[in-house]
Enzyme design. Structure first.
Site, PDB file in Angstrom:
ATOM      1  N   GLU A   1     -39.193  23.347 -17.800  1.00  0.00           N
ATOM      2  CA  GLU A   1     -39.857  22.936 -19.042  1.00  0.00           C
ATOM      3  C   GLU A   1     -40.088  21.436 -19.036  1.00  0.00           C
ATOM      4  O   GLU A   1     -39.250  20.689 -18.542  1.00  0.00           O
ATOM      5  CB  GLU A   1     -38.940  23.338 -20.215  1.00  0.00           C
ATOM      6  CG  GLU A   1     -39.559  23.173 -21.588  1.00  0.00           C
ATOM      7  CD  GLU A   1     -38.618  23.670 -22.706  1.00  0.00           C
ATOM      8  OE1 GLU A   1     -38.054  24.773 -22.585  1.00  0.00           O
ATOM      9  OE2 GLU A   1     -38.451  22.924 -23.671  1.00  0.00           O
TER      10      GLU A   1
ATOM     11  N   ASP B   1     -41.317  18.546 -21.880  1.00  0.00           N
ATOM     12  CA  ASP B   1     -41.539  18.483 -23.335  1.00  0.00           C
ATOM     13  C   ASP B   1     -42.020  17.157 -23.870  1.00  0.00           C
ATOM     14  O   ASP B   1     -41.476  16.108 -23.509  1.00  0.00           O
ATOM     15  CB  ASP B   1     -40.202  18.678 -24.087  1.00  0.00           C
ATOM     16  CG  ASP B   1     -39.548  20.000 -23.833  1.00  0.00           C
ATOM     17  OD1 ASP B   1     -40.260  20.982 -23.689  1.00  0.00           O
ATOM     18  OD2 ASP B   1     -38.297  20.025 -23.792  1.00  0.00           O
TER      19      ASP B   1
ATOM     20  N   GLU C   1     -41.826  16.211 -27.831  1.00  0.00           N
ATOM     21  CA  GLU C   1     -41.461  16.701 -29.158  1.00  0.00           C
ATOM     22  C   GLU C   1     -41.525  15.523 -30.119  1.00  0.00           C
ATOM     23  O   GLU C   1     -40.960  14.460 -29.845  1.00  0.00           O
ATOM     24  CB  GLU C   1     -40.046  17.275 -29.161  1.00  0.00           C
ATOM     25  CG  GLU C   1     -39.949  18.569 -28.373  1.00  0.00           C
ATOM     26  CD  GLU C   1     -38.539  19.128 -28.356  1.00  0.00           C
ATOM     27  OE1 GLU C   1     -38.374  20.306 -28.669  1.00  0.00           O
ATOM     28  OE2 GLU C   1     -37.597  18.371 -28.025  1.00  0.00           O
TER      29      GLU C   1
ATOM     30  N   THR D   1     -38.981  13.083 -25.157  1.00  0.00           N
ATOM     31  CA  THR D   1     -39.440  13.754 -23.941  1.00  0.00           C
ATOM     32  C   THR D   1     -38.223  14.350 -23.258  1.00  0.00           C
ATOM     33  O   THR D   1     -37.108  13.833 -23.384  1.00  0.00           O
ATOM     34  CB  THR D   1     -40.108  12.759 -22.976  1.00  0.00           C
ATOM     35  OG1 THR D   1     -39.156  11.749 -22.620  1.00  0.00           O
ATOM     36  CG2 THR D   1     -41.330  12.104 -23.601  1.00  0.00           C
ATOM     37  N   ASN D   2     -38.439  15.451 -22.549  1.00  0.00           N
ATOM     38  CA  ASN D   2     -37.326  16.067 -21.833  1.00  0.00           C
ATOM     39  C   ASN D   2     -37.891  16.848 -20.651  1.00  0.00           C
ATOM     40  O   ASN D   2     -39.066  17.238 -20.654  1.00  0.00           O
ATOM     41  CB  ASN D   2     -36.548  17.002 -22.767  1.00  0.00           C
ATOM     42  CG  ASN D   2     -35.123  17.276 -22.294  1.00  0.00           C
ATOM     43  OD1 ASN D   2     -34.683  16.803 -21.249  1.00  0.00           O
ATOM     44  ND2 ASN D   2     -34.392  18.065 -23.078  1.00  0.00           N
TER      45      ASN D   2
ATOM     46  N   ARG E   1     -32.201  15.808 -20.265  1.00  0.00           N
ATOM     47  CA  ARG E   1     -32.856  14.641 -19.647  1.00  0.00           C
ATOM     48  C   ARG E   1     -33.749  13.940 -20.669  1.00  0.00           C
ATOM     49  O   ARG E   1     -34.894  13.581 -20.371  1.00  0.00           O
ATOM     50  CB  ARG E   1     -33.688  15.094 -18.452  1.00  0.00           C
ATOM     51  CG  ARG E   1     -33.026  14.942 -17.095  1.00  0.00           C
ATOM     52  CD  ARG E   1     -32.006  15.974 -16.817  1.00  0.00           C
ATOM     53  NE  ARG E   1     -31.304  15.701 -15.561  1.00  0.00           N
ATOM     54  CZ  ARG E   1     -30.239  16.387 -15.178  1.00  0.00           C
ATOM     55  NH1 ARG E   1     -29.742  17.333 -15.933  1.00  0.00           N
ATOM     56  NH2 ARG E   1     -29.648  16.104 -14.033  1.00  0.00           N
ATOM     57  N   GLU E   2     -33.218  13.733 -21.880  1.00  0.00           N
ATOM     58  CA  GLU E   2     -34.061  13.176 -22.935  1.00  0.00           C
ATOM     59  C   GLU E   2     -34.306  11.678 -22.783  1.00  0.00           C
ATOM     60  O   GLU E   2     -33.404  10.927 -22.424  1.00  0.00           O
ATOM     61  CB  GLU E   2     -33.417  13.389 -24.322  1.00  0.00           C
ATOM     62  CG  GLU E   2     -33.357  14.818 -24.763  1.00  0.00           C
ATOM     63  CD  GLU E   2     -32.074  15.512 -24.355  1.00  0.00           C
ATOM     64  OE1 GLU E   2     -31.314  14.940 -23.539  1.00  0.00           O
ATOM     65  OE2 GLU E   2     -31.826  16.629 -24.847  1.00  0.00           O
TER      66      GLU E   2
ATOM     67  N   TRP F   1     -31.247  19.057 -37.265  1.00  0.00           N
ATOM     68  CA  TRP F   1     -30.961  17.921 -36.380  1.00  0.00           C
ATOM     69  C   TRP F   1     -32.074  16.884 -36.239  1.00  0.00           C
ATOM     70  O   TRP F   1     -31.837  15.757 -35.799  1.00  0.00           O
ATOM     71  CB  TRP F   1     -30.620  18.427 -34.968  1.00  0.00           C
ATOM     72  CG  TRP F   1     -31.745  19.195 -34.312  1.00  0.00           C
ATOM     73  CD1 TRP F   1     -31.973  20.531 -34.407  1.00  0.00           C
ATOM     74  CD2 TRP F   1     -32.794  18.675 -33.488  1.00  0.00           C
ATOM     75  NE1 TRP F   1     -33.097  20.876 -33.688  1.00  0.00           N
ATOM     76  CE2 TRP F   1     -33.621  19.755 -33.115  1.00  0.00           C
ATOM     77  CE3 TRP F   1     -33.137  17.383 -33.018  1.00  0.00           C
ATOM     78  CZ2 TRP F   1     -34.765  19.606 -32.312  1.00  0.00           C
ATOM     79  CZ3 TRP F   1     -34.262  17.233 -32.219  1.00  0.00           C
ATOM     80  CH2 TRP F   1     -35.066  18.334 -31.878  1.00  0.00           C
TER      81      TRP F   1
ATOM     82  N   ARG G   1     -22.462  11.993 -24.136  1.00  0.00           N
ATOM     83  CA  ARG G   1     -22.771  13.351 -23.699  1.00  0.00           C
ATOM     84  C   ARG G   1     -22.306  13.630 -22.288  1.00  0.00           C
ATOM     85  O   ARG G   1     -22.274  14.772 -21.863  1.00  0.00           O
ATOM     86  CB  ARG G   1     -24.288  13.560 -23.748  1.00  0.00           C
ATOM     87  CG  ARG G   1     -24.830  13.351 -25.111  1.00  0.00           C
ATOM     88  CD  ARG G   1     -26.316  13.227 -25.030  1.00  0.00           C
ATOM     89  NE  ARG G   1     -26.944  14.509 -24.791  1.00  0.00           N
ATOM     90  CZ  ARG G   1     -28.110  14.656 -24.195  1.00  0.00           C
ATOM     91  NH1 ARG G   1     -28.757  13.609 -23.733  1.00  0.00           N
ATOM     92  NH2 ARG G   1     -28.642  15.841 -24.040  1.00  0.00           N
TER      93      ARG G   1
END
Ligand SMILES: *[C@@H]1O[C@H](CO)[C@@H](O)[C@H](O)[C@H]1NC(C)=O
Length: 287
Positions: free
Chosen positions: A104, A106, A108, A122-123, A132-133, A199, A274
């Protein structure tokens, strides 16, 4: 019609190109299927415009009819105006179905309270592995007008652009780090408007104001140029400038400008605790 030699030639040429790859552009009736939302997604203006809306009962979404293995994907989007807190507007590629090993890529757009800036997240997922944001604050108001968001995906790079300015470069470092990179599964373009009030805005502290529903985001100018057949090499030969695309020195300088001035989160420099054992291995390799 076919008796016109010029037209016959064009038709033959088009069929040859279609064998290897396809360029889609401009008509949502031809290019996409609505995936959910029960009438909340609307194709308008003869196929030039698509609006997604969301109310308390549901959001809405669509995806490309075609699947692509590598390609370039452009979309013009005008985001939910006003108080968009809790909403997420998305434009992404994903390998269907979204299983444990899906890939994927992204964009968002995390809504915010009136007058507050949007966040672009983005990821990249490969083989089901995400986290991987990178997040950015927009340097313009993305609700006033359409802006172009682009994803370039080839065997060595995934590149994210906003109005032609690169905001992120994600390189294939599988050989060095063992971290997988999407190279095997075809992906479809997806877009959606959905409720993420748990969130999306300030960690869920700011909820969706449903009295302002329906929320509406608008899409136009979808252009996809990618490989739709497994013969990626043939596709790349026929139309694939994006197949070898990477950032030249000018683009690298612009990327650094965006990252210096507008990046608010980078998983490689994680501040959310994280990665107790340190950031993923490609972060070190990228330095
Ligand atoms: C909304 O705007 C505030 C103030 O600029 C900022 O602190 C917050 O992170 C923003 N939230 C999102 C989701 O962009």
């Amino acid at each position: 019609m076919a008796s016109n030699p010029k037209r016959t030639f064009v038709l033959i040429l088009c069929s040859v190109l279609l064998v290897a790859g396809v360029a889609r552009g401009g008509n949502f009736y031809q290019d996409v299927d609505i995936t959910f939302g029960d009438g909340r997604a609307k194709i308008l203006d003869g196929g030039n415009l698509l609006t997604l809306s969301m109310d308390k009962a549901s959001g809405s979404g669509f995806h490309s009819k075609d699947q692509y293995l590598f390609g370039r994907f452009d979309m013009k989007i005008k985001l939910v105006p006003g108080n968009s807190a809790g909403t997420v507007t998305a434009f992404y590629l994903t390998s269907p179905p979204q299983g444990a090993h899906h890939d994927e890529v992204d964009f968002e757009f995390l809504g915010n309270a009136s007058g507050q800036p949007y966040t672009v997240q983005t990821n990249v997922f490969s083989q089901g592995q995400g986290n991987r944001e990178q997040q950015f604050r927009m340097w313009f108001d993305p609700t006033m007008d359409f802006h172009t968001y682009s994803i370039v995906w080839n065997p060595t790079h995934i590149l994210f652009y906003v109005d032609g300015t690169p905001i992120r470069e994600h390189r294939n470092q599988a050989a060095r780090t063992g971290v997988p990179f999407p190279t095997r599964q075809p992906m479809r373009m997806y877009a959606s408007l959905w409720d993420a009030e748990a969130w999306a805005t300030e960690d869920g502290r700011i909820k969706t104001d449903w009295s302002r529903a329906p929320f509406v985001a608008s899409y136009k100018g979808f252009v996809a140029s990618g490989c739709t057949s497994p013969d990626v090499a043939a596709c790349a030969r026929s139309n694939g400038a994006w197949m070898h695309q990477q950032l030249d020195t000018t683009a690298q300088a612009r990327l650094r400008w965006v990252q210096k001035n507008h990046m608010i989160y980078n998983y490689c420099a994680d501040t959310w605790n994280r990665f107790p054992h340190g950031p993923p291995p490609e972060c070190a390799a990228a330095k």
